[in-house]
Design an enzyme around this catalytic site. Structure first.
Site, PDB file in Angstrom:
ATOM      1  N   ARG A   1      39.823  86.480  53.504  1.00 17.86           N
ATOM      2  CA  ARG A   1      39.740  85.187  54.181  1.00 17.86           C
ATOM      3  C   ARG A   1      40.143  85.396  55.637  1.00 17.86           C
ATOM      4  O   ARG A   1      41.321  85.405  55.957  1.00 17.86           O
ATOM      5  CB  ARG A   1      40.672  84.206  53.495  1.00 17.86           C
ATOM      6  CG  ARG A   1      40.431  82.732  53.789  1.00 17.86           C
ATOM      7  CD  ARG A   1      41.639  81.896  53.349  1.00 17.86           C
ATOM      8  NE  ARG A   1      42.765  82.127  54.252  1.00 17.86           N
ATOM      9  CZ  ARG A   1      44.039  81.961  53.910  1.00 17.86           C
ATOM     10  NH1 ARG A   1      44.376  81.573  52.688  1.00 17.86           N
ATOM     11  NH2 ARG A   1      45.008  82.188  54.789  1.00 17.86           N
TER      12      ARG A   1
ATOM     13  N   HIS B   1      43.374  79.038  55.451  1.00 18.46           N
ATOM     14  CA  HIS B   1      43.044  78.398  54.177  1.00 18.46           C
ATOM     15  C   HIS B   1      42.220  77.133  54.454  1.00 18.46           C
ATOM     16  O   HIS B   1      41.179  76.911  53.844  1.00 18.46           O
ATOM     17  CB  HIS B   1      44.331  78.059  53.433  1.00 18.46           C
ATOM     18  CG  HIS B   1      44.139  77.139  52.267  1.00 18.46           C
ATOM     19  ND1 HIS B   1      43.445  77.523  51.136  1.00 18.46           N
ATOM     20  CD2 HIS B   1      44.516  75.859  52.061  1.00 18.46           C
ATOM     21  CE1 HIS B   1      43.428  76.501  50.281  1.00 18.46           C
ATOM     22  NE2 HIS B   1      44.076  75.484  50.811  1.00 18.46           N
TER      23      HIS B   1
ATOM     24  N   TYR C   1      52.332  83.886  57.983  1.00 17.87           N
ATOM     25  CA  TYR C   1      52.608  84.664  56.770  1.00 17.87           C
ATOM     26  C   TYR C   1      51.812  85.969  56.683  1.00 17.87           C
ATOM     27  O   TYR C   1      51.955  86.713  55.719  1.00 17.87           O
ATOM     28  CB  TYR C   1      52.354  83.822  55.515  1.00 17.87           C
ATOM     29  CG  TYR C   1      50.995  83.144  55.454  1.00 17.87           C
ATOM     30  CD1 TYR C   1      50.858  81.802  55.775  1.00 17.87           C
ATOM     31  CD2 TYR C   1      49.852  83.839  55.042  1.00 17.87           C
ATOM     32  CE1 TYR C   1      49.627  81.169  55.716  1.00 17.87           C
ATOM     33  CE2 TYR C   1      48.614  83.205  54.984  1.00 17.87           C
ATOM     34  CZ  TYR C   1      48.508  81.859  55.313  1.00 17.87           C
ATOM     35  OH  TYR C   1      47.302  81.231  55.234  1.00 17.87           O
TER      36      TYR C   1
END
Lengths: 353, 448, 327
Positions: free
Chosen positions: A251, A255, A264
């Protein structure tokens, strides 16, 4: 983590790779059409992100980086097959013929669906993670009872693979030998949770754990994804039962537009995956092997641009729905509380039906 | 020049503002659609904003380091002519009513701002009652329609709603329907007479007189009979008696409650119980305690005459005018007898059958202005008496009980007295005694 | 007119059989419903007659039973899901509320969620925990669902068939304590519409409403009340969502007094909904506030003391006394 069992037919540099199990028999034109699909879907995705940043969409879930996984799978479907997506399968929806503006209606927050699922044989989006895998299995059980030669393809992510519904769907698919293919896009992250927390073993190993085949494919290799998915669907269609496909991808984006991945994960990791870009490798192949011209790529880019502008216009034209529409289609048959609600709202708004 | 302004959108991070980190364009730059304009820093991340317009930058509405609020202008463009630039509304597309902005949250357009003062936007058009699909019931012995407070009132007064006709909407039984059932046609409640319309005849000075619109401009009525009696008595009194007055307001709720409960007594059925009865009892009781009030000033004999028997005059409004018959020995009567006496006194006075004996010998008088809906009066003393008590309407009023404002049945007592021999102290003491009696009648009635 | 006598369990069995005979796309799915015929024998003999493809023994996963029924509905099948016991419906709650209830709307009317979720509910069978729940309020609360309950064998026979035929998803609540009670079943004529309430006993003083197992208890209370000179009108709600407000309101405007009897705890219950709705519609007819006779705000107790939790004649009569005392 990539191991030897990863099915790959095209390297990130665009060079073909031999594989003992699979080979690509696609023509140059077909491969070019996949290139076009991926370029268009990436461009439309970027336009959607812009629209969200401009306040025109409530939210957007980007597919950046996963174009090959979705186009490869979507193009492997036969016309009568039925697909059950989650909420990020814009590339699959594209393959099924869903108009791009219809894909954005849910993110514009004017509907909870967006298109006619029976018309496109592609179900409406499912936001509750994993619910759709059970629907897919049930549909497949219906296909069996109809004796039809059709397969069902359902999508979910590495995060959703921990959901009870997904695991229950594995149980049922195996017990009933349902003609369903489970397509897991392992894009390495469930928001901020790495896939290593979702599973201690490679996800595709779960298939055999439940009693059916599992295969891991390079999710950024559209040729491999296409071949693996096609074989699984063909197998299901003739009664071979379910398969779990793990499309190993990444990805690249967040998100959703509400997420901040810099909190993160490290940029270096993203850079590594950018070098595995699905579109670039296909472009290299097309140039090297099929002598594709720059003008051909430019035409695709221009077409993508046109579609993006059209998408923008279509989204901006999506107005606030008639409030009375909240009462439509709640029930199939007349219902007293629906009638009362309509009346009350009409009296309050001084109009409506 | 046609201008478009890009306002800072909510970018879905739960922010209300953002800080300008980097401008990626300058005034005068020609900018393409989606070209990166600016990096902003929200509470959580740095976000790049793409241009919603193609055009020329006219103005930047902030400098690096400035905090910009969501919905505040960020950049103004000149979008005249040129490339087809979609005129996008830069504010969120949700068309909220005026004053209802949205604050960004993680997963959507954001939470509506409910702090801005909002006036009522809409009012429902149709009837307030949400009874959309109730089937009309065939009234086969339907439950009588009323409201809970009225049902309680009826129950407390022993009235069966079943037999009543409801005068409210759709046959609703109202409180006055219950009261009508309780008190009969002779209601001792404040009756607000309809104002005399120009075409309606009225009653005055003991006779019917013509309507305003039809009667003579100047009408002369001979002073005779009852009119003459009243005139002479009042004149004599007014010019011979130095009159003073005192008054008191009292919480008579317990009197009202006592009467309510008495009305439910079987043996009192048929009696018209009213506050007037209790006032009469109170005055007689006061007289027993303070005989001085039951006295008169005999100027001729230069004596004050104190009497130990109350002949209680009740001012009665009759067709012929004001008459004041009296109940002889009212101080000896118990509650039931007093009630009967007052009832029959008023009845005979109105019927015109009061005897001369009835009309004389009054020692104390009560005049009741309650039925007219007023609180008090300063009456003229009937000749031969030292005090007259006026009782007004019993009405619900705010009252202080234990430092709280509550609703009580309040009535005003006023007393006019002959100040030749009765002083303010006595008058006030008697009034206070009566007030206390009305405030808590039961123990005093029982004590006798 | 053919009438026969059978238990409620048998009536359900026969009703399912009729449904499957009439429409070849009707399927049954649940745990132990095939070979075993269901733990209450509701589906006894059906797999033998209709085959394993139509009477499906499901793996032990309630969410999947409902989720796959959704997929089957998308494919045009009508599945009657059996949840083995009320207390085990909760794993399927997500699929029921997030998907079954919403997919017709989410698909703008394209998907028909014509499925039935059968739920043996209520207590009174001396069971252990989770086998005596009354979860109907959770589903009645959710737009997109319909909830019904049968109280007699005749209603069971007809209502299950009507539910299968209906295009909306229906949570079908069966009072398991009545499964073995016999009743007359008219095999030819349905007693009422699926969403009609039925007056089981006419009366003049108090409207008493309930469903499922409560109906018989209310009728017994009506006998007791009659002996004391109070006339109860007993109504079997039958349809919990939507409520047949018209029938209930007609009764209440006649009597002016309302009692709702339910095994479910009173807190945020169907009884609360009935009282609120009818108070609004019949305010001027009310002689007393509506009372709910239901479970206490506790988890269903150990069945040795369940009779003190479930509404009984004494508790109904206590409520009758209280409503009669008001104005």
């Amino acid at each position: 983590m990539i191991d030897d069992e990863l099915v790959q037919l095209l390297t990130p540099e665009g060079e073909r790779v031999a594989n003992t199990e699979y080979e690509s028999t696609l023509s140059g034109d077909e491969i070019f059409s996949f290139y076009r699909d991926m370029v268009i879907i990436r461009r439309l995705c970027n336009e959607s992100t812009s629209l969200q940043r401009q306040g025109q969409l409530a939210l957007w879930a980007p597919v950046q980086g996963q174009e090959a996984a979705q186009i490869g799978a979507g193009r492997a479907l036969a016309p009568m097959d039925f697909s059950f997506p989650s909420y990020r399968e814009h590339g699959v929806a594209w393959c099924r013929g869903v108009p791009p503006e219809d894909m954005l209606r849910i993110f514009r927050a004017v509907t909870t669906g967006g298109w006619d699922p029976q018309r496109y044989r592609h179900s409406v989006p499912t936001v509750v993670l994993g619910n759709q895998t059970l629907h897919a299995v049930g549909y497949a059980m219906g296909v069996q009872r109809d004796g039809a030669e059709e397969a069902v393809l359902t999508f979910f992510g590495d995060g959703a693979s921990s959901q009870g519904d997904v695991l229950e769907s594995f149980v049922w698919a195996a017990s009933f030998n349902a003609p369903v293919v489970f397509f897991c896009q392992n894009n390495q992250w469930g928001i901020s949770t790495p896939s290593s927390v979702q599973s201690r073993i490679p996800l595709y190993h779960r298939g055999p754990g439940f009693g059916f085949a599992g295969v891991r494919v390079d999710g950024n290799d559209v040729l491999a994804v296409y071949e693996v998915t096609k074989r699984a669907l063909d197998n299901a269609r003739v009664g071979g039962g379910p398969t779990l496909i793990e499309a190993f991808t990444y990805r690249i984006g967040a998100h959703t537009t509400s997420d901040d991945p810099t909190r993160y994960r490290i940029d270096a990791e993203v850079e590594v995956w950018k070098h595995r870009d699905p579109i670039e490798r296909v472009k290299s192949l097309l140039v090297r092997e099929f002598r594709a011209k720059v003008t051909a790529f430019d035409e695709v880019a221009a077409e993508a641009e046109t579609l993006a502008l059209k998408l923008r216009d279509d989204v901006l034209a999506m107005g606030r729905p008639d409030p009375q529409s909240m009462f439509d289609d709640v029930y199939a048959a007349p219902h007293p509380l629906i009638d009362e609600g309509r009346l009350e709202l009409a009296e309050l708004l001084g109009g409506g039906r | 020049m046609s201008e478009a302004v890009f306002h800072l959108p909510d970018v879905g991070e739960g922010l209300v503002e953002a800080e300008i980190v980097t401008w990626k364009v300058a005034v005068g730059d020609v900018v393409a659609l989606n070209q990166p304009l600016i990096d902003i820093e929200t509470a959580k991340a740095t976000v790049e904003l793409p241009s919603p317009y193609a055009g020329t930058v006219v103005a930047l509405h902030g400098e690096v380091g400035d905090i910009i609020l969501v919905d505040a202008p960020l950049i103004t463009f000149d979008v005249t002519g040129g490339a087809p630039s979609p005129v996008a509304p830069a504010t969120p597309p949700v068309e909220a009513p005026v004053g209802e902005g949205r604050q960004a949250v993680l997963i959507g357009y954001g939470v509506a701002d409910e702090d801005a003062p909002v006036t009522r936007q809409r009012r429902r058009r149709a009837s307030a009652e949400v009874v959309a699909t109730t089937t009309v019931v065939a009234p086969r012995a339907m439950a009588p329609r009323s409201t809970p407070p009225v049902r309680l009132y009826a129950k407390q007064h022993g009235v069966d709603l079943g037999g009543l006709h409801g005068s409210g909407r759709d046959g609703l039984i109202t409180r006055s329907d219950v009261e009508r059932a309780l008190h009969g046609p002779d209601v001792t409640l404040p009756v607000i007479s309809p104002s005399v319309g120009a075409d309606r005849p009225s009653h005055f000075a003991g006779r019917d007189i013509e309507a305003w619109s039809s009667g003579p401009l100047e009408e002369r009525i001979p002073v005779r009979g009852v009119l003459r009696s009243m005139a002479e008595a009042m004149t004599t009194s007014a010019f011979s008696v130095p009159r003073a007055a005192a008054w008191v307001r009292v919480d008579a709720t317990r009197t009202v409650e006592l009467l309510d409960s008495l009305r439910r007594q079987e043996r009192l059925a048929g009696l018209r119980l009213s506050p007037l009865t209790i006032v009469a009892m109170a005055l007689c009781d006061a007289a027993r305690h303070y005989p001085g009030i039951n006295s008169c000033f005999d100027a001729d004999a230069a004596e004050v005459v104190v009497r130990r028997r109350v002949n209680l005059g009740i001012a009665a409004n009759t067709d012929r005018g004001l008459v004041v018959p009296s109940i002889k020995g009212a101080d000896t009567l118990d509650l039931v007898s007093m009630t009967s006496a007052i009832n029959s006194l008023v009845d005979t006075a109105r019927a015109g059958t009061a005897t001369p004996a009835d009309m004389i010998g009054t020692t104390l008088t009560i005049t009741n202005v309650g039925p007219f809906g007023v609180d008090g009066a300063v009456p003229i003393l009937p000749p031969g008496t030292g005090a007259i008590v006026c009782v007004g309407q019993v009405a619900k009023s705010p009252w202080v009980v234990d430092d709280q404002v509550v609703v009580r049945h309040v009535v005003e007592l006023s007393m006019a007295f002959d100040h030749r021999h009765i002083d303010g102290a006595l008058a006030s003491t008697v009034l206070r005694h009566m007030a206390d009696y009305l405030h808590d009648p039961a123990p005093r009635i029982i004590a006798g | 007119m053919a009438t026969t006598t059978m238990t409620m369990a048998k009536a359900l069995n026969e009703g399912l059989r009729r449904s499957m005979e009439k429409n070849s796309r009707v399927l049954l799915m649940g745990e132990d419903i095939g070979r075993l015929g269901g733990v209450f024998r509701i589906t006894d003999g059906l797999q033998k007659d209709f085959g394993e493809d139509r009477v499906i023994d499901a793996p032990l996963a309630e969410s999947a039973i409902v989720g796959t029924a959704v997929g089957l509905a998308i494919r045009g099948f009508r599945t009657v899901c059996e949840i083995q016991f009320d207390g085990f419906v909760y794993p399927a709650f997500d699929q029921i509320v997030s998907q079954v209830a919403k997919l017709h709307k989410r698909s703008d009317g394209v998907y028909t969620m014509g499925l039935v979720i059968r739920l043996p509910f209520q207590g009174g069978i001396g069971a252990i925990e989770h086998h005596s729940e009354s979860p109907e309020a959770y589903f009645a609360h959710t737009a997109g669902l319909r909830v019904v309950s049968c109280s007699t064998a005749n209603d069971a026979y007809w209502m299950i068939q009507q539910s299968v035929e209906h295009d909306d998803p229906i949570v079908f609540c069966e009072p398991k304590s009545r499964y073995w009670e016999k009743g007359d079943v008219d095999l030819d004529v349905a007693p009422a519409g699926l969403f009609d309430a039925v007056v089981r006993r006419e009366g003049t003083d108090v409207t008493v409403v309930g469903w499922g197992s409560s109906v018989k208890t209310m009728l017994r209370a009506a006998d007791t009340a009659a002996a004391e000179g109070v006339s109860l009108e007993v109504i079997d709600a039958r349809s919990i969502a939507p409520l047949d407000v018209g029938t209930l309101a007609s009764s209440l405007t006649k009597t002016g007094r309302l009692i709702v009897v339910q095994e479910s705890p009173n807190t945020a219950s169907i009884g609360s909904e009935i009282v609120a709705e009818l108070t609004q519609r019949c305010f001027y007819s009310l002689r007393a506030p509506g009372l709910r006779v239901g479970g206490y705000h506790v988890p269903y107790p150990p069945s040795r003391i369940e009779d003190d939790f479930r509404p009984n004649v004494d508790r109904i009569m206590d409520a009758v006394d209280r409503v009669m005392e008001f104005a």
